[in-house]
Motif scaffolding. Structure first.
Motif, PDB file in Angstrom:
ATOM      1  N   ARG A 122      28.944 -17.858  -3.481  1.00 19.89           N
ATOM      2  CA  ARG A 122      29.856 -18.238  -2.400  1.00 19.89           C
ATOM      3  C   ARG A 122      30.673 -19.445  -2.851  1.00 19.89           C
ATOM      4  NH1 ARG A 122      24.828 -19.870   1.217  1.00 19.89           N
ATOM      5  NH2 ARG A 122      24.119 -21.693   0.072  1.00 19.89           N
ATOM      6  N   LEU A 123      31.760 -19.703  -2.126  1.00 18.53           N
ATOM      7  CA  LEU A 123      32.574 -20.875  -2.421  1.00 18.53           C
ATOM      8  C   LEU A 123      31.874 -22.098  -1.868  1.00 18.53           C
ATOM      9  CD1 LEU A 123      36.267 -19.963  -1.601  1.00 18.53           C
ATOM     10  CD2 LEU A 123      35.310 -20.543  -3.816  1.00 18.53           C
ATOM     11  N   GLN A 124      32.005 -23.192  -2.585  1.00 23.02           N
ATOM     12  CA  GLN A 124      31.480 -24.440  -2.040  1.00 23.02           C
ATOM     13  C   GLN A 124      32.209 -24.751  -0.736  1.00 23.02           C
ATOM     14  OE1 GLN A 124      28.942 -25.997  -2.933  1.00 23.02           O
ATOM     15  NE2 GLN A 124      28.724 -26.188  -5.155  1.00 23.02           N
ATOM     16  N   GLU A 141      33.783 -27.109   0.698  1.00 19.98           N
ATOM     17  CA  GLU A 141      35.113 -27.738   0.846  1.00 19.98           C
ATOM     18  C   GLU A 141      36.272 -26.780   0.591  1.00 19.98           C
ATOM     19  OE1 GLU A 141      32.708 -28.905  -1.365  1.00 19.98           O
ATOM     20  OE2 GLU A 141      33.695 -29.874  -3.066  1.00 19.98           O
ATOM     21  N   PHE A 142      35.973 -25.604  -0.032  1.00 24.71           N
ATOM     22  CA  PHE A 142      37.058 -24.661  -0.296  1.00 24.71           C
ATOM     23  C   PHE A 142      37.109 -23.528   0.711  1.00 24.71           C
ATOM     24  CE2 PHE A 142      35.852 -26.415  -4.480  1.00 24.71           C
ATOM     25  CZ  PHE A 142      37.016 -27.101  -4.738  1.00 24.71           C
ATOM     26  N   LEU A 143      36.289 -23.626   1.732  1.00 27.62           N
ATOM     27  CA  LEU A 143      36.141 -22.466   2.611  1.00 27.62           C
ATOM     28  C   LEU A 143      37.391 -22.161   3.430  1.00 27.62           C
ATOM     29  CD1 LEU A 143      32.468 -22.456   3.876  1.00 27.62           C
ATOM     30  CD2 LEU A 143      33.650 -20.882   2.350  1.00 27.62           C
ATOM     31  N   LYS A 144      38.150 -23.189   3.750  1.00 27.51           N
ATOM     32  CA  LYS A 144      39.293 -22.962   4.636  1.00 27.51           C
ATOM     33  C   LYS A 144      40.451 -22.320   3.889  1.00 27.51           C
ATOM     34  CE  LYS A 144      38.319 -26.375   8.155  1.00 27.51           C
ATOM     35  NZ  LYS A 144      37.858 -27.621   7.499  1.00 27.51           N
ATOM     36  N   GLU A 145      41.158 -21.457   4.591  1.00 32.02           N
ATOM     37  CA  GLU A 145      42.272 -20.718   4.004  1.00 32.02           C
ATOM     38  C   GLU A 145      43.300 -21.658   3.350  1.00 32.02           C
ATOM     39  OE1 GLU A 145      43.598 -17.378   4.219  1.00 32.02           O
ATOM     40  OE2 GLU A 145      41.731 -16.471   4.919  1.00 32.02           O
ATOM     41  N   GLU A 162      26.056 -20.442  -6.754  1.00 30.53           N
ATOM     42  CA  GLU A 162      25.203 -19.256  -6.801  1.00 30.53           C
ATOM     43  C   GLU A 162      23.958 -19.549  -5.992  1.00 30.53           C
ATOM     44  OE1 GLU A 162      24.119 -16.990 -10.213  1.00 30.53           O
ATOM     45  OE2 GLU A 162      25.880 -17.704 -11.310  1.00 30.53           O
ATOM     46  N   TYR A 163      23.490 -18.556  -5.260  1.00 31.51           N
ATOM     47  CA  TYR A 163      22.243 -18.781  -4.537  1.00 31.51           C
ATOM     48  C   TYR A 163      21.430 -17.497  -4.501  1.00 31.51           C
ATOM     49  CZ  TYR A 163      24.840 -16.785  -0.556  1.00 31.51           C
ATOM     50  OH  TYR A 163      25.572 -15.985   0.267  1.00 31.51           O
TER      51      TYR A 163
END
Ligand code: ADP
Ligand code: ZN
Ligand code: ZN
Length: 815
Positions: free
Chosen positions: A190-192, A194-198, A258-259
């Protein structure tokens, strides 16, 4: 002055044996400690001390024990009392209870097989001389019996040596190798945060303008995200056109993360689920349960599917452990245990211990010790039925979830106990409360409510006020007549499936038979191929092109012509899950259909894997047998289809209607959980059947009353207790005579209904013929005395030379 101890051996012996001990041993020993004792010719067993005294045995000379294995009791006095009750009630030996209760790691005996562990370093482990000798022997021989170690070490006291070798991971017991349990893990990316917003996307792409491949990977990620709206596995992302090296460098840059998710963590990762409030209705139920506990030891929580019974359990457990008492939660199915552990750990942290037969020996031994010490790690204990045998110190609450499930009854081997019923006895001994939870209570429990013996609390609202699923019937007779069937799918069913999938929801289809079709038939002479070793027809598996026996595993290639008349006109009859899966592949070729039944869940984690994939939405349509009805929680199921309700109704079993009701309501309950109302389609030839009507109208009480009336009329539980005696032998005549002999003696001596000897529906398995005798004990009759008489009569059967070789098993409350 001689000293003696009574020792229970892990064998099917009618009584404990007396052994001699010296004065020091006598002073040291307490009931509940283990001792190594000789038994039979050169055999060594781990026995359990249950009493100390000074009376020598009259019939034999007491042997000396080999040694004492514990510093303090491993089994509590209450457990010994409880196991005695189980042995007496279920007509088996205490030794059998003891054997099944203790993890095998505690039960070394001379026949136990030990093997070496791979990657073991004898130097680093600092082995003693004795330990090294055993280790060395295992380098040339792949396995050793414990008894053989006696001669290798040339001494009798070997169990401590073996225990140390096990603790050092130098050797293991054979059982452990065959099943080591590890939840399946899947790699996700997944994205960290802080980068989640469009709006950060362009910023991010800017950042990566010099790293083309990484830029692409991020774009792929967004595309997948938009398309699938679910967690992205590393595998998927690579398939979309990137590499693990690129993913890794993005992770190094703290852009990707990565998780790993374990099966049981999928739903409950993070702390979002850890805290929650009960809804108003749940809170009311919670309060009523506590009130009810003031008057009743046992209370039934009758809560519809998805009403949030688990949340109520959690709050009750929380209160219980706050008073310093342990809480035990029993579940009918190991797979559910794994599902729930995550949920409970999120709430209770590491106060949760789990226990079931798929855990390996070390884990089970460890849990046993934690429970015994009532350590902080064992405040909340979750397990399948065998967890009832743990050395609970101070339980305040025992919860039996899905109390109606037949899995709570152990069928084979002895002890053939019912975990719900045995739990109620244990709770009475320990002054604990019992909560039974179900959306479809067993007739027994509900009857105990109506008679005032159990308290009763109802919860009629689904969590989130979601409406219970809408149930629609499809009349198969009519659909066939109008030619609106494709294979086993009515047009209604196909349309509903298509619509559900189009809405992004998943579908569950229920068919209570596995294989492609339950039998094949020659259309010329009517011949049906049978298993040569069992009295059943062979099930057809199309994919493997085989006929297989469900009782013994016998299989042959699918015949091209009839073995009797050589006709090639052979046709398969009836249908199972495999056939449905194949029809789905034709009806919905672009969708992912999967099957969950005994055939696909065999391997080590088969069950978990399928549940995982379904939860992760990798499967669109899941076809399955009753495995699907067992309290699984899926959030995204829009439609449940029952392909043929009739084969549940027409089973040769007095519980058939009760079970059919429970099964349909439970399967239906998988539809529409979280947010939206779900739909259930039931295909049937009997839309007017009472049980079908009771299911569609959610009329539990109607079902209860009708079935109770039948049970009363035909002398079945809960009005009569049943004891089933099963006799087996390879020699048909001998079996027939022996069964008749037994029947005659029983009927002469017992003044109650004795039925049989009967050929069961499958009257021969693996070349052994089977006869059953059913004894019905009316509620008012003296249960203990009757069982004693039965036991005496069985002993007298054993004394008749020609019948001694009959295999006899006794099953109390067999259904
Ligand atoms: P049941 O065992 O009665 O079928 P569950 O306990 O699984 O129902 O609850 C159904 C769903 O609703 C689950 O996903 C659960 O997490 C959710 N749920 C129930 N009660 C609550 C609550 N009080 N707060 C948050 N979620 C809840
Ligand atoms: Zn034929
Ligand atoms: Zn067979």
């Amino acid at each position: 002055m001689p000293y003696f101890i009574e020792v229970v051996l892990p064998l099917s012996l009618p009584r404990p044996f007396t052994y001699a001990v010296n004065e020091a041993e006598y002073a040291f020993l307490q009931p509940g400690m283990r001792v190594a004792v000789p038994f039979g010719k050169n055999k060594l067993y781990t026995g359990l001390v249950i009493a100390l005294h000074e009376t020598p045995p009259q019939l034999y000379a007491a042997k000396d024990i080999h040694q004492i294995l514990d510093d303090e009791p491993l089994v509590t006095e209450t457990q010994i009392k409880h196991w005695n009750w189980i042995a007496e009630y279920y007509m088996c030996s205490v030794g059998e209870v003891y054997k099944s209760a203790l993890p095998t790691g505690f039960l070394l005996e001379s026949e136990t097989i030990i093997t070496s562990q791979k990657d073991f370093d004898p130097v680093a482990a600092n082995l003693t001389d004795d330990e090294y000798l055993v280790y060395e022997a295992l380098q040339t021989q792949s396995a050793l019996k414990v008894g053989e170690v006696v001669s290798i070490l040339n001494k009798k006291t070997i169990l401590p040596v073996l225990n140390r070798l096990i603790a050092k991971n130098a050797v293991s017991l054979q059982e452990e190798i065959s099943e080591k349990y590890k939840p399946k893990t899947i790699r996700y990316v997944r994205l960290q945060e802080e980068f989640l917003k469009e709006e950060q996307l362009s910023e991010l792409l800017q950042l990566l303008s010099n790293a083309k491949k990484q830029r692409e990977a991020v774009l792929h990620y967004f595309q997948l995200q938009a398309k699938e709206k679910k967690p992205i596995t590393v595998k998927k992302l690579i398939e979309a056109g990137t590499t693990s090296a690129v993913i890794k460098s993005l992770a190094d840059k703290n852009i990707f993360e990565e998780y790993l998710l374990e099966e049981d963590r999928v739903q409950f990762s993070g702390s979002a689920n850890a805290g929650f409030e009960l809804s108003e209705k749940q809170q009311e139920a919670f309060n009523s349960i506590k009130q009810s506990f003031e008057q009743h030891t046992v209370t039934l929580l009758h809560g519809i599917t998805s009403s949030g019974k688990t949340e109520i359990y959690i709050k009750l457990i929380e209160e219980c452990i706050a008073t310093g008492k342990q809480a035990l939660l029993l579940l009918p199915e190991i797979a559910l245990t794994t599902q729930l552990i995550g949920r409970f750990s999120a709430y209770f942290g590491n106060k949760v211990a789990a226990f079931h037969s798929k855990y390996n020996n070390n884990e089970r031994v460890e849990t046993w010790k934690q429970v015994l010490q009532a350590s902080d790690k064992a405040q909340v204990i979750i397990g399948a039925r065998s967890a009832l045998f743990l050395p609970l110190q101070n339980p305040g609450l025992i919860i039996i979830d899905e109390e109606h499930e037949q899995n709570y009854k152990q069928q084979d081997p002895a002890p053939r106990y019912h975990a719900r019923d045995a739990a109620i006895i244990l709770a009475a001994y320990m002054d604990a409360k019992v909560l039974l939870g179900s959306a479809t209570p067993s007739l027994e429990s509900y009857m105990n409510v109506t008679s005032g013996k159990y308290g009763y609390v109802e919860l009629k609202e689904r969590f989130g006020k979601v409406l219970p699923p809408e149930i629609v019937l499809v009349d198969l007779k009519d659909k066939y007549k109008r030619k609106q069937m494709t294979g086993h799918f009515s047009d209604t069913m196909t349309e509903e499936i298509a619509e559900t999938l189009a809405n992004g929801k998943q579908v569950i289809l229920f068919q209570n038979r596995r294989g492609f079709s339950p039998w094949v038939e020659c259309m010329t002479c009517g011949h049906v191929p049978q298993c040569p070793q069992c009295d059943v027809s062979l099930t057809y598996y199309k994919y493997k092109n085989q006929l297989r026996c469900h009782y013994c595993g016998y299989h042959i290639a699918n015949p091209t012509h009839c073995h009797k008349c050589h006709s090639t006109d052979i046709s398969s009859k009836g249908f199972g899950t495999e056939q449905i899966e194949q029809e789905l592949k034709v009806l919905f070729p672009e969708k992912n259909s999967w099957r969950m039944d005994q055939d696909t869940t065999r391997g080590k984690h088969g069950y978990e894997k399928i549940i995982d994939s379904f939860k992760n939405k990798e499967i669109d349509i899941l076809v399955g047998t009753q495995m699907l009805a067992k309290g699984l929680h899926f959030d995204n199921v829009g439609l449940v289809g029952i392909l043929n309700a009739d084969n549940m109704l027409y089973q040769p079993d007095f519980r058939a209607f009760e079970r059919a009701y429970q099964m349909m309501v439970q399967v239906a309950g998988r539809a529409g959980r979280r947010d939206e109302r779900g739909k259930v389609l039931i295909q049937t030839y009997n839309p007017l059947h009472n049980v079908i009507r009771q299911v569609t109208e959610a009329d539990y009480v109607g079902m209860f009353k009708e079935q109770l009336y039948e049970r009363h009329n035909f002398k079945y539980p809960p009005y009569f207790r049943m004891v089933r005696i099963t006799l087996k032998h390879k020699d048909y005549e001998k079996l027939k005579d022996g069964a008749l002999w037994l029947y005659n003696v029983l009927i002469q001596h017992l003044n109650i209904p004795v039925l049989g000897p009967e050929e069961p529906a499958v009257s021969r398995i693996r070349n052994e013929y089977i006869r059953t005798i059913m004894i019905k004990i009316p509620l008012g009759a003296a249960l203990g005395t009757t069982k004693k008489s039965i036991r005496r009569i069985l002993d007298s059967l054993d004394a008749v030379p020609q019948y001694r070789s009959l295999k006899v098993t006794v099953n109390v409350d067999p259904y």
